[in-house]
Design a protein around this motif. Structure first.
Motif, PDB file in Angstrom:
ATOM      1  N   VAL A  89     -19.029 -24.798  -4.091  1.00  0.00           N
ATOM      2  CA  VAL A  89     -18.875 -25.616  -5.297  1.00  0.00           C
ATOM      3  C   VAL A  89     -17.473 -26.208  -5.381  1.00  0.00           C
ATOM      4  O   VAL A  89     -17.295 -27.372  -5.747  1.00  0.00           O
ATOM      5  N   ASP A  90     -16.461 -25.421  -5.025  1.00  0.00           N
ATOM      6  CA  ASP A  90     -15.085 -25.915  -5.093  1.00  0.00           C
ATOM      7  C   ASP A  90     -14.867 -27.084  -4.131  1.00  0.00           C
ATOM      8  O   ASP A  90     -14.240 -28.085  -4.486  1.00  0.00           O
ATOM      9  N   ALA A  91     -15.392 -26.959  -2.914  1.00  0.00           N
ATOM     10  CA  ALA A  91     -15.232 -28.028  -1.917  1.00  0.00           C
ATOM     11  C   ALA A  91     -15.956 -29.295  -2.349  1.00  0.00           C
ATOM     12  O   ALA A  91     -15.452 -30.409  -2.169  1.00  0.00           O
ATOM     13  N   ILE A  92     -17.140 -29.133  -2.938  1.00  0.00           N
ATOM     14  CA  ILE A  92     -17.895 -30.290  -3.414  1.00  0.00           C
ATOM     15  C   ILE A  92     -17.135 -30.999  -4.530  1.00  0.00           C
ATOM     16  O   ILE A  92     -17.037 -32.234  -4.561  1.00  0.00           O
ATOM     17  N   ALA A  93     -16.567 -30.224  -5.460  1.00  0.00           N
ATOM     18  CA  ALA A  93     -15.822 -30.811  -6.569  1.00  0.00           C
ATOM     19  C   ALA A  93     -14.569 -31.534  -6.073  1.00  0.00           C
ATOM     20  O   ALA A  93     -14.262 -32.647  -6.517  1.00  0.00           O
ATOM     21  N   LYS A  94     -13.859 -30.926  -5.124  1.00  0.00           N
ATOM     22  CA  LYS A  94     -12.658 -31.560  -4.580  1.00  0.00           C
ATOM     23  C   LYS A  94     -13.004 -32.842  -3.838  1.00  0.00           C
ATOM     24  O   LYS A  94     -12.289 -33.843  -3.931  1.00  0.00           O
ATOM     25  N   ALA A  95     -14.102 -32.824  -3.086  1.00  0.00           N
ATOM     26  CA  ALA A  95     -14.521 -34.022  -2.360  1.00  0.00           C
ATOM     27  C   ALA A  95     -14.889 -35.135  -3.327  1.00  0.00           C
ATOM     28  O   ALA A  95     -14.556 -36.308  -3.107  1.00  0.00           O
ATOM     29  N   ALA A  96     -15.568 -34.779  -4.411  1.00  0.00           N
ATOM     30  CA  ALA A  96     -15.949 -35.782  -5.402  1.00  0.00           C
ATOM     31  C   ALA A  96     -14.722 -36.410  -6.053  1.00  0.00           C
ATOM     32  O   ALA A  96     -14.660 -37.631  -6.243  1.00  0.00           O
ATOM     33  N   GLY A 107     -16.368 -35.442   2.804  1.00  0.00           N
ATOM     34  CA  GLY A 107     -17.574 -34.691   2.474  1.00  0.00           C
ATOM     35  C   GLY A 107     -17.253 -33.273   2.051  1.00  0.00           C
ATOM     36  O   GLY A 107     -16.197 -32.739   2.376  1.00  0.00           O
ATOM     37  N   GLY A 108     -18.173 -32.650   1.303  1.00  0.00           N
ATOM     38  CA  GLY A 108     -17.985 -31.274   0.882  1.00  0.00           C
ATOM     39  C   GLY A 108     -19.104 -30.381   1.355  1.00  0.00           C
ATOM     40  O   GLY A 108     -19.303 -29.290   0.824  1.00  0.00           O
ATOM     41  N   SER A 109     -19.838 -30.834   2.389  1.00  0.00           N
ATOM     42  CA  SER A 109     -20.998 -30.087   2.860  1.00  0.00           C
ATOM     43  C   SER A 109     -20.585 -28.841   3.631  1.00  0.00           C
ATOM     44  O   SER A 109     -19.626 -28.866   4.415  1.00  0.00           O
ATOM     45  N   THR A 110     -21.318 -27.771   3.448  1.00  0.00           N
ATOM     46  CA  THR A 110     -21.102 -26.541   4.193  1.00  0.00           C
ATOM     47  C   THR A 110     -21.836 -26.618   5.532  1.00  0.00           C
ATOM     48  O   THR A 110     -22.642 -27.526   5.780  1.00  0.00           O
ATOM     49  N   ILE A 111     -21.579 -25.648   6.390  1.00  0.00           N
ATOM     50  CA  ILE A 111     -22.310 -25.565   7.651  1.00  0.00           C
ATOM     51  C   ILE A 111     -23.796 -25.379   7.383  1.00  0.00           C
ATOM     52  O   ILE A 111     -24.643 -25.931   8.097  1.00  0.00           O
ATOM     53  N   SER A 112     -24.139 -24.639   6.355  1.00  0.00           N
ATOM     54  CA  SER A 112     -25.545 -24.441   5.999  1.00  0.00           C
ATOM     55  C   SER A 112     -26.198 -25.765   5.618  1.00  0.00           C
ATOM     56  O   SER A 112     -27.326 -26.062   6.059  1.00  0.00           O
ATOM     57  N   GLN A 113     -25.525 -26.562   4.810  1.00  0.00           N
ATOM     58  CA  GLN A 113     -26.066 -27.863   4.423  1.00  0.00           C
ATOM     59  C   GLN A 113     -26.194 -28.789   5.626  1.00  0.00           C
ATOM     60  O   GLN A 113     -27.199 -29.503   5.767  1.00  0.00           O
TER      61      GLN A 113
END
Length: 232
Positions: A89-96, A107-113
């Motif tokens: 969530v933190d990476a997604i928010a920072k990317a946004a 991008g804020g995608s994880t390896i899982s995504q």
């Protein structure tokens, strides 16, 4: 006189049941595919099929890939891989926030995504694909687990033009298998992953060289702090 209301109710029910059946079919099919790929290597992906340069790949189990390759992927792509449940969530928010301010898109995608997208979907954006990506991310986290996610990721990620997986990438760039990767070589492959058609792991220059050096330094951090504990 009573036939018309009955017919209208039947038509309304069809408009409800047909979408529900389609959704149920999709859920069951996706569950089946994810369960199968828990044990069987995905034979091909949509990205591979749409690649005009062809497909070069060689499935290799995680046990036969040098541990520094998984560490390099974690260092470069997803430092919280072992601690999150599919989404950072933190990476997604920072990317946004970064993207909203302009400049290079991040991008804020994880390896899982990324694994969910690479195996089951297509490249590109859009809310539909993002929604499906989230669905498949939840499934693989629940059914595969972290070690299998990393294994699949390292085998389907594009590592060069028409080249998929770290085994094919290692042979392409270094003329040996992924089991013999040095820390620097693993870091170079990880540096290529975001833009595999534009970057090369052999004699990298500029940003790719600097990024590879940064990843190589981070590999030691990943190992020392146990950030790769879920894939050992």
């Amino acid at each position: 006189m009573t036939a018309k209301p009955a017919t209208a109710r039947y038509r309304r029910s069809r408009w409800i049941t047909i979408p529900l059946r389609i959704m149920l079919g999709f859920v069951l099919l996706s569950l089946l595919l994810v369960t199968i790929y828990r044990f069987v290597p995905p034979p091909v992906t949509m990205t591979m099929l749409l690649d005009p340069k062809g497909i070069t790949k060689d499935w290799t189990s995680l046990d036969e890939i040098d541990p520094d390759m998984a560490r390099a992927a974690i260092a470069a792509e997803d430092g919280k891989f072992c601690s999150h449940h599919g989404f950072d969530v933190d990476a997604i928010a920072k990317a946004a926030m970064h993207n909203a301010s302009g400049g290079r898109i991040r991008g804020g995608s994880t390896i899982s995504q990324q694994t969910a997208k690479n195996v089951f979907l297509w490249q590109g954006g859009g809310f539909v694909r993002k929604g499906l990506e989230a669905w498949f991310t939840v499934l693989i986290e629940a059914i595969w687990g972290k070690r299998r996610i990393m294994e699949v990721y390292l085998n389907v990620a594009e590592t060069g033009i028409g080249t998929y997986g770290v085994q094919a990438g290692a042979i392409r760039y270094f003329r040996h298998g992924a089991d013999r990767l040095s820390r620097a070589e693993a870091a170079r492959i990880a540096a290529v992953l975001p833009l595999p058609k534009k970057r090369a792991a052999v004699a990298p220059s500029g940003f790719t060289r600097r990024y590879g050096n940064t990843i190589a330094a981070r590999i030691g951090v990943v190992q020392r702090e146990g950030l790769d504990r879920c894939v050992r």
